[in-house]
Enzyme design. Structure first.
Site, PDB file in Angstrom:
ATOM      1  N   ASP A 165      40.296  25.841  53.141  1.00 38.10           N
ATOM      2  CA  ASP A 165      40.675  24.464  53.468  1.00 38.10           C
ATOM      3  C   ASP A 165      41.133  24.368  54.923  1.00 38.10           C
ATOM      4  OD1 ASP A 165      43.460  25.116  53.598  1.00 38.10           O
ATOM      5  OD2 ASP A 165      43.472  25.113  51.397  1.00 38.10           O
ATOM      6  N   SER A 184      38.480  48.152  47.957  1.00 36.47           N
ATOM      7  CA  SER A 184      39.834  48.454  47.446  1.00 36.47           C
ATOM      8  C   SER A 184      39.816  49.843  46.820  1.00 36.47           C
ATOM      9  CB  SER A 184      40.229  47.434  46.375  1.00 36.47           C
ATOM     10  OG  SER A 184      41.355  47.904  45.668  1.00 36.47           O
ATOM     11  N   TYR A 211      38.250  42.893  39.114  1.00 30.53           N
ATOM     12  CA  TYR A 211      38.478  43.187  40.537  1.00 30.53           C
ATOM     13  C   TYR A 211      37.887  44.555  40.917  1.00 30.53           C
ATOM     14  CZ  TYR A 211      41.248  43.743  44.835  1.00 30.53           C
ATOM     15  OH  TYR A 211      41.657  43.935  46.135  1.00 30.53           O
ATOM     16  N   LYS A 232      34.862  45.272  43.583  1.00 31.38           N
ATOM     17  CA  LYS A 232      35.058  46.078  44.789  1.00 31.38           C
ATOM     18  C   LYS A 232      34.172  47.329  44.787  1.00 31.38           C
ATOM     19  CE  LYS A 232      38.157  43.519  46.895  1.00 31.38           C
ATOM     20  NZ  LYS A 232      37.855  42.870  48.193  1.00 31.38           N
TER      21      LYS A 232
HETATM   22  N1  LIG Z   1      46.911  43.385  49.483  1.00 31.89           N
HETATM   23  C1  LIG Z   1      46.459  44.480  48.914  1.00 31.89           C
HETATM   24  O1  LIG Z   1      47.254  45.290  48.386  1.00 31.89           O
HETATM   25  C2  LIG Z   1      44.979  44.776  48.893  1.00 31.89           C
HETATM   26  C3  LIG Z   1      44.572  46.022  48.398  1.00 31.89           C
HETATM   27  C4  LIG Z   1      43.234  46.343  48.379  1.00 31.89           C
HETATM   28  C5  LIG Z   1      42.295  45.430  48.838  1.00 31.89           C
HETATM   29  N2  LIG Z   1      42.706  44.215  49.317  1.00 31.89           N
HETATM   30  C6  LIG Z   1      41.665  43.298  49.767  1.00 31.89           C
HETATM   31  O2  LIG Z   1      41.925  42.880  51.081  1.00 31.89           O
HETATM   32  C7  LIG Z   1      41.401  41.576  51.285  1.00 31.89           C
HETATM   33  C8  LIG Z   1      42.496  40.682  51.829  1.00 31.89           C
HETATM   34  O3  LIG Z   1      43.531  40.643  50.873  1.00 31.89           O
HETATM   35  P1  LIG Z   1      45.014  40.114  51.207  1.00 31.89           P
HETATM   36  O4  LIG Z   1      45.931  41.003  50.484  1.00 31.89           O
HETATM   37  O5  LIG Z   1      45.175  39.898  52.652  1.00 31.89           O
HETATM   38  O6  LIG Z   1      44.958  38.724  50.416  1.00 31.89           O
HETATM   39  P2  LIG Z   1      45.618  37.306  50.674  1.00 31.89           P
HETATM   40  O7  LIG Z   1      46.855  37.435  51.466  1.00 31.89           O
HETATM   41  O8  LIG Z   1      45.659  36.639  49.350  1.00 31.89           O
HETATM   42  O9  LIG Z   1      44.519  36.583  51.598  1.00 31.89           O
HETATM   43  C9  LIG Z   1      43.243  36.315  51.079  1.00 31.89           C
HETATM   44  C10 LIG Z   1      42.446  35.561  52.100  1.00 31.89           C
HETATM   45  O10 LIG Z   1      41.149  35.296  51.517  1.00 31.89           O
HETATM   46  C11 LIG Z   1      40.857  33.916  51.640  1.00 31.89           C
HETATM   47  N3  LIG Z   1      39.989  33.494  50.544  1.00 31.89           N
HETATM   48  C12 LIG Z   1      40.170  33.685  49.225  1.00 31.89           C
HETATM   49  N4  LIG Z   1      39.147  33.169  48.538  1.00 31.89           N
HETATM   50  C13 LIG Z   1      38.294  32.644  49.450  1.00 31.89           C
HETATM   51  C14 LIG Z   1      37.055  31.974  49.364  1.00 31.89           C
HETATM   52  N5  LIG Z   1      36.469  31.695  48.195  1.00 31.89           N
HETATM   53  N6  LIG Z   1      36.456  31.579  50.512  1.00 31.89           N
HETATM   54  C15 LIG Z   1      37.044  31.802  51.693  1.00 31.89           C
HETATM   55  N7  LIG Z   1      38.209  32.442  51.848  1.00 31.89           N
HETATM   56  C16 LIG Z   1      38.829  32.848  50.734  1.00 31.89           C
HETATM   57  C17 LIG Z   1      42.220  33.214  51.668  1.00 31.89           C
HETATM   58  O11 LIG Z   1      42.104  31.999  52.376  1.00 31.89           O
HETATM   59  P3  LIG Z   1      42.592  30.573  51.815  1.00 31.89           P
HETATM   60  O12 LIG Z   1      43.450  30.809  50.604  1.00 31.89           O
HETATM   61  O13 LIG Z   1      43.324  29.979  52.966  1.00 31.89           O
HETATM   62  O14 LIG Z   1      41.317  29.868  51.504  1.00 31.89           O
HETATM   63  C18 LIG Z   1      43.056  34.214  52.472  1.00 31.89           C
HETATM   64  O15 LIG Z   1      42.876  34.004  53.845  1.00 31.89           O
HETATM   65  C19 LIG Z   1      40.854  41.112  49.950  1.00 31.89           C
HETATM   66  O16 LIG Z   1      39.466  41.324  49.893  1.00 31.89           O
HETATM   67  C20 LIG Z   1      41.575  42.012  48.967  1.00 31.89           C
HETATM   68  O17 LIG Z   1      40.841  42.175  47.772  1.00 31.89           O
HETATM   69  C21 LIG Z   1      44.023  43.867  49.333  1.00 31.89           C
END
Ligand SMILES: NC(=O)c1ccc[n+]([C@@H]2O[C@H](COP(=O)([O-])OP(=O)(O)OC[C@H]3O[C@@H](n4cnc5c(N)ncnc54)[C@H](OP(=O)(O)O)[C@@H]3O)[C@@H](O)[C@H]2O)c1
Length: 285
Positions: free
Chosen positions: A81, A180, A193, A197
């Site tokens: 958004d 992940s 999930y 991944k």
């Molecule tokens: N945090 C962890 O521990 C962890 C561990 C392993 C892997 N990861 C991976 O790292 C990546 C980032 O995770 P994070 O922890 O930074 O998550 P986060 O803080 O929830 O951020 C997720 C981001 O993805 C965007 N997003 C979600 N669905 C979307 C869609 N359909 N289209 C466009 N944008 C979308 C969100 O944007 P809006 O909500 O503003 O649209 C937000 O900017 C992900 O792929 C996650 O699976 C995270």
């Protein structure tokens, strides 16, 4: 391949994983350090590159966008958004926000076409956008399974397909996919999930194989437990259990994933493709 250097101002009381970075100005004569700052010469790794980072309104994606900007790139960030436009303004003049849901095939193609028209190319794609909808397998709904697969895997595939078409024409490029650690070891409550991944890893390796002869590299990062809004919903007892599994005994910070995404996007990793790098404090080693 040239690495241009510039000057970096390190604020000594900042954590080592997020030093303050100021590009372009050598230290004033005779001021190589003071009580609170130190000047060091660093390489700018992405000067004049154009990077597209999906899902960069917060968390890991935002940290990657910030670091790429620090290293001289123009960065297009996406989110679902209009908040993404405000985030781009906060990030500075070389950042551009585009509203685009990764489920929208035409929207994805339009952002790639517009980026090429406005900035000349897409040199780097970071597939970071992702969601989690956790529940034990016996309770998980088909809707939650599909939503996670659609955004995490199909979304990554849509961006990759669109960008690869462009990169093949222009003769090269670099793709970094955020997978992940759950992809490799599974995780309680994450059948959707973890499967999505694992698919991202297979997609990365296939992109690497198909892209190599066109000078397209593709690599994946497997973050472990990283402190973001996604992991903030983990209940305290589960959080403690997870920490117990991490040899380094702490969660990672978004910038610690971004540093690896910088390495993979730069010429520093010029002979890496199809690799999967864990950023997990030793979890599941
Ligand atoms: N945090 C962890 O521990 C962890 C561990 C392993 C892997 N990861 C991976 O790292 C990546 C980032 O995770 P994070 O922890 O930074 O998550 P986060 O803080 O929830 O951020 C997720 C981001 O993805 C965007 N997003 C979600 N669905 C979307 C869609 N359909 N289209 C466009 N944008 C979308 C969100 O944007 P809006 O909500 O503003 O649209 C937000 O900017 C992900 O792929 C996650 O699976 C995270």
């Amino acid at each position: 391949m040239t690495h241009l250097s510039t000057w970096k101002v390190v604020t000594l009381d900042s954590p080592p994983w997020r030093p303050m970075l100021t590009l372009g100005h050598p230290p004033p004569r005779g001021r190589h350090s003071s009580s609170s700052t130190r000047y060091v010469e660093v390489q700018v790794l992405l000067r004049d590159k154009v990077a597209l980072v999906t899902g960069a309104t917060r968390g890991i994606g935002r940290a990657i966008a910030e670091l790429y900007l620090d290293h001289g790139a123009t960065v297009i960030i996406t989110g679902r958004d209009a908040r993404v436009e405000a985030v781009a303004v906060e990030l500075g003049e070389r950042a551009h926000g585009r509203v685009c849901n990764g489920l929208d095939e035409e929207g994805v193609d339009a952002v790639v076409t517009e980026t090429v028209a406005n900035h000349g190319s897409v040199d780097i794609l970071v597939n970071n956008a992702g969601i989690a909808r956790d529940a034990m397998l016996h309770r998980m709904t088909l809707e939650d399974f599909r939503e996670v697969i659609d955004i995490n895997l199909q979304g990554t595939w849509l961006w990759t397909r669109s960008v690869v078409r462009h990169m093949r024409e222009r003769g090269g490029g670099n793709i970094v996919n955020i997978s992940s650690i759950s992809a490799k070891a599974g995780n309680l409550g994450q059948s959707n999930y973890a499967a999505s991944k694992a698919g991202v890893i297979a997609l990365t390796q296939t992109t690497a194989r198909e892209g190599a002869r066109h000078h397209i590299r593709a690599n994946a990062i497997c973050p472990g437990l990283i402190r973001t809004s996604m992991s903030s919903v983990i209940p305290p007892p589960a959080w403690q259990r997870l920490l117990g599994d991490i040899p380094m005994g702490r969660p990672g910070e978004p910038n610690e994933v971004a540093q690896v995404a910088l390495f993979l996007a730069s010429d520093m990793s010029s002979y890496l493709t199809g690799t999967v790098i864990d950023v997990s404090g030793g979890r599941h080693m």
